[in-house]
Design a protein around this motif. Structure first.
Motif, PDB file in Angstrom:
ATOM      1  N   ASP A 107      73.538  45.022  40.710  1.00 61.88           N
ATOM      2  CA  ASP A 107      74.062  43.870  41.439  1.00 61.88           C
ATOM      3  C   ASP A 107      74.507  44.378  42.803  1.00 61.88           C
ATOM      4  O   ASP A 107      75.606  44.906  42.960  1.00 61.88           O
ATOM      5  N   GLY A 108      73.615  44.262  43.787  1.00 59.59           N
ATOM      6  CA  GLY A 108      73.959  44.793  45.096  1.00 59.59           C
ATOM      7  C   GLY A 108      72.789  44.716  46.049  1.00 59.59           C
ATOM      8  O   GLY A 108      71.863  43.905  45.872  1.00 59.59           O
ATOM      9  N   ASP A 109      72.819  45.569  47.044  1.00 62.57           N
ATOM     10  CA  ASP A 109      71.822  45.543  48.107  1.00 62.57           C
ATOM     11  C   ASP A 109      70.857  46.721  47.987  1.00 62.57           C
ATOM     12  O   ASP A 109      71.282  47.876  47.911  1.00 62.57           O
ATOM     13  N   VAL A 110      69.566  46.409  47.972  1.00 65.47           N
ATOM     14  CA  VAL A 110      68.539  47.445  48.058  1.00 65.47           C
ATOM     15  C   VAL A 110      68.294  47.708  49.543  1.00 65.47           C
ATOM     16  O   VAL A 110      67.826  46.834  50.271  1.00 65.47           O
ATOM     17  N   LEU A 111      68.641  48.898  49.985  1.00 69.61           N
ATOM     18  CA  LEU A 111      68.569  49.246  51.401  1.00 69.61           C
ATOM     19  C   LEU A 111      67.201  49.783  51.798  1.00 69.61           C
ATOM     20  O   LEU A 111      66.808  49.690  52.959  1.00 69.61           O
ATOM     21  N   ASP A 112      66.501  50.357  50.836  1.00 74.07           N
ATOM     22  CA  ASP A 112      65.169  50.894  51.074  1.00 74.07           C
ATOM     23  C   ASP A 112      64.568  51.218  49.726  1.00 74.07           C
ATOM     24  O   ASP A 112      65.263  51.211  48.695  1.00 74.07           O
ATOM     25  N   ARG A 113      63.273  51.492  49.701  1.00 74.75           N
ATOM     26  CA  ARG A 113      62.611  51.930  48.475  1.00 74.75           C
ATOM     27  C   ARG A 113      62.017  53.311  48.705  1.00 74.75           C
ATOM     28  O   ARG A 113      61.537  53.620  49.785  1.00 74.75           O
ATOM     29  N   GLY A 114      62.044  54.149  47.653  1.00 81.21           N
ATOM     30  CA  GLY A 114      61.506  55.492  47.782  1.00 81.21           C
ATOM     31  C   GLY A 114      62.089  56.422  46.748  1.00 81.21           C
ATOM     32  O   GLY A 114      62.682  55.983  45.756  1.00 81.21           O
ATOM     33  N   THR A 115      61.922  57.715  46.961  1.00 79.98           N
ATOM     34  CA  THR A 115      62.373  58.745  46.015  1.00 79.98           C
ATOM     35  C   THR A 115      63.110  59.837  46.755  1.00 79.98           C
ATOM     36  O   THR A 115      62.743  60.203  47.871  1.00 79.98           O
ATOM     37  N   THR A 116      64.145  60.383  46.122  1.00 77.79           N
ATOM     38  CA  THR A 116      64.926  61.458  46.721  1.00 77.79           C
ATOM     39  C   THR A 116      65.584  62.299  45.634  1.00 77.79           C
ATOM     40  O   THR A 116      65.674  61.879  44.473  1.00 77.79           O
TER      41      THR A 116
END
Length: 443
Positions: A107-116
Motif C-alpha cells: 500500500d504505497g507508491d511505486v517509484l520505479d521498476r527494476g532490480t537491485t
C-alpha cells in the motif's frame, strides 16, 4: 572453481526503527536506466510480522552453506519491483538452495521498476526477528527512505566473492522449475503438521507422497511423490509456520530429478524454497540449460526478446512471440539464454517467467557453461563425425566417443555416471551442434 568479486557500496546501512524499515540499495537496472542507488517503493507492508519473518528467511538462505557448513561470505539478497509486488531472492553459499519472498500486500507508491541489491546486516536481522503484532510496517526500498543512519554517515562497503557455480545456479533453478508441476497442496493445519513431522536429521532424504488431502512420509520413491533430499535444507520454513495458510509442493512429473520446491502461502505474500537433487549437488551442475543454449539462433533471439522485457509482473510467451515474430519454442530458448545472465526467473505458483536483472557484472557470467564451451571447441576442431541412424563419433584426447544424437547417450564416463540426469555431456552437445550445422548447410 572460478570466482569473481562483487563490490557493494551502500550509502548507509539498512535499518528498522519506529515502525519504519529502510532498505539500502546498491546497483542494478531500472526502467529509468542503470542506477547506483535506485528507489523502487515507499509505503506500507500491511502484514508486518510475516513480511519481516519472510525477509529474514531469505537472508538466512544467503548466509548459509548447507553442504559442509562452515563460516563464509554472505551475499546480499536482491529485490525486484514489478509494479505489483516486491520479489526478494537469495541463493545459498553452497548453491543448492534458492529462496524467494513475493510480497503482494503493498500500500504505497511505486517509484520505479527494476532490480537491485539490498543490504541486510546483523543489527537489521536482530530487529526483524523482533517484529510482531498486526500493525503495518512502513517500507522504503531505497536510500532516501532511511529513517536512522549512523552518526558519522559512514558508507557501507562489502566485497564478496561470487563463484561461477553460484552464478550458474540462478539459471539452472529457473530452467528446472519451469518443468515442474504442482504435486500437492495442503491447508494450513495440515501443512504445519507435515513440516513438523520431518526427520530432525538434517541430511535425511524423504519422499512426500499425497494421501488424500494430506502428505505422508516415505523412505522410498512412491507414485506421485516428491523428494526432499536433505530435510535440514528447509529449516527456514519453520519460523514461518505460525503464519502459514497453505503449503504447495512442486516437482518433476516424470520423476526425472529429485529436486523440488516448497511454497508457503502467507498473509499477503508467498515464500518459495527450491532445493537441489542432493545436498552435495548445487543447481549449477544440472546442465538443464545446455540444449537451449547450444542452438545457433539462441543468442540472437535472446537479444530480440531481451529488448521486449519491461519488468512486467509476468513474462507471457505468447505475447513475446507475437511481439518478436519468433515461434514460442524459440522464445522459450531465448528466455533460457537470458536466464544465464540472471535476466529471468520462474514463478511456480503463476507458472510463468518473470523479468529481473541481477545486479552483477555481466562479464562474470559470460563463460558460465564450460560443457557448452568445450562442445563448440570440438565442433570447430572437426572432431565430430556424423553417422547414419542418428549416431556420431566424437574424437577426444580420451578416445573416440560413440554418441546417440537424439537420445543423448554416449560412451563417455560422464554419461555412464549420470545417464542424462545432469544434462547432456560435451560429446552429445557437440554432435547436436554438428547435426544442426549439417542440416543448415544442405541446399
Amino acid at each position: 572453481m572460478t570466482s569473481a568479486v562483487q563490490a557493494y557500496t551502500y550509502t548507509g546501512p539498512s535499518v528498522l526503527a519506529g515502525g519504519r524499515l529502510g532498505l539500502s540499495t546498491f546497483g542494478g537496472t531500472a526502467l529509468s536506466g542503470p542506477q547506483a542507488h535506485p528507489r523502487f517503493f515507499s509505503g506500507l507492508l500491511t502484514h508486518a510480522a510475516p513480511a519481516a519473518a519472510g525477509l529474514l528467511a531469505v537472508a538466512d538462505v544467503a548466509l548459509t552453506r548447507y553442504h559442509q557448513p562452515r563460516p563464509g561470505w554472505t551475499r546480499d539478497p536482491v529485490v525486484t519491483c514489478d509494479g505489483e509486488r516486491l520479489r526478494f531472492e537469495s541463493f545459498s553459499a553452497c548453491g543448492g538452495v534458492y529462496a524467494r519472498l513475493d510480497v503482494h500486500a503493498l500500500d504505497g507508491d511505486v517509484l520505479d521498476r527494476g532490480t537491485t541489491n539490498v543490504d541486510v546486516n546483523g543489527p537489521l536481522r536482530e530487529s526483524l526477528a523482533r517484529v510482531g503484532g498486526k500493525d503495518p510496517l512502513h517500507l522504503g526500498v531505497g536510500a532516501d527512505e532511511l529513517t536512522v543512519t549512523t552518526l558519522d554517515g559512514a558508507v557501507v562497503e562489502k566485497k564478496v566473492p561470487l563463484p561461477s557455480r553460484w552464478l550458474r545456479g540462478f539459471a539452472e533453478v529457473q530452467v528446472m522449475a519451469a518443468g515442474w508441476d504442482l504435486r500437492a497442496e495442503l491447508a494450513g493445519p495440515q501443512a504445519v503438521r507435515f513440516l513438523r513431522s520431518l526427520p530432525k536429521r538434517a541430511r535425511s532424504t524423504v519422499w512426500a507422497v499425497p494421501a488424500g488431502r494430506d502428505l505422508r512420509l516415505s523412505s522410498a520413491a512412491a507414485r506421485g511423490g516428491v523428494c526432499l533430499s536433505g530435510t535440514g535444507r528447509v529449516v527456514t520454513l519453520m519460523p514461518l509456520l505460525r503464519f502459514a495458510r497453505a503449503l504447495r509442493v512442486y516437482g518433476p512429473a516424470d520423476g526425472s530429478s529429485t529436486a523440488s520446491a516448497w511454497e508457503l502461502e502467507l498473509p499477503g505474500m508467498r515464500y518459495t524454497l527450491a532445493v537441489s537433487p542432493q545436498p552435495s549437488r548445487g543447481f549449477s551442475g544440472e546442465g538443464q540449460v545446455l540444449d537451449d543454449l547450444a542452438t545457433d539462433e539462441a543468442g540472437a533471439d535472446a537479444d530480440v526478446v531481451g529488448m521486449l522485457l519491461n519488468f512486467e509482473p509476468t513474462v507471457e510467451l505468447g505475447l513475446l512471440s507475437d511481439r518478436s515474430g519468433l515461434p514460442v519454442e524459440r522464445v522459450r530458448a531465448a528466455l533460457t539464454q537470458l536466464g544465464t545472465s540472471g535476466r529471468v526467473g520462474y514463478d511456480l505458483h503463476e507458472a510463468a517467467h518473470f523479468h529481473r536483472e541481477l545486479p552483477y557484472d555481466r562479464d562474470q557470467v559470460a563463460e558460465l557453461n564450460p560443457r557448452l564451451t568445450s562442445a563448440r571447441k570440438l565442433v570447430d576442431a572437426g572432431a565430430v563425425r556424423l553417422l547414419p541412424g542418428g549416431q556420431a563419433e566424437v574424437t577426444t584426447d580420451g578416445g573416440v566417443r560413440r554418441v546417440g544424437v537424439g537420445d543423448g547417450t554416449c560412451t563417455c564416463p560422464w554419461w555412464f555416471d549420470h545417464r542424462g540426469s545432469r544434462g547432456p555431456c560435451k560429446h552429445v552437445l557437440s554432435a547436436r551442434i554438428a547435426a544442426r550445422l549439417a542440416v543448415e548447410a544442405t541446399p
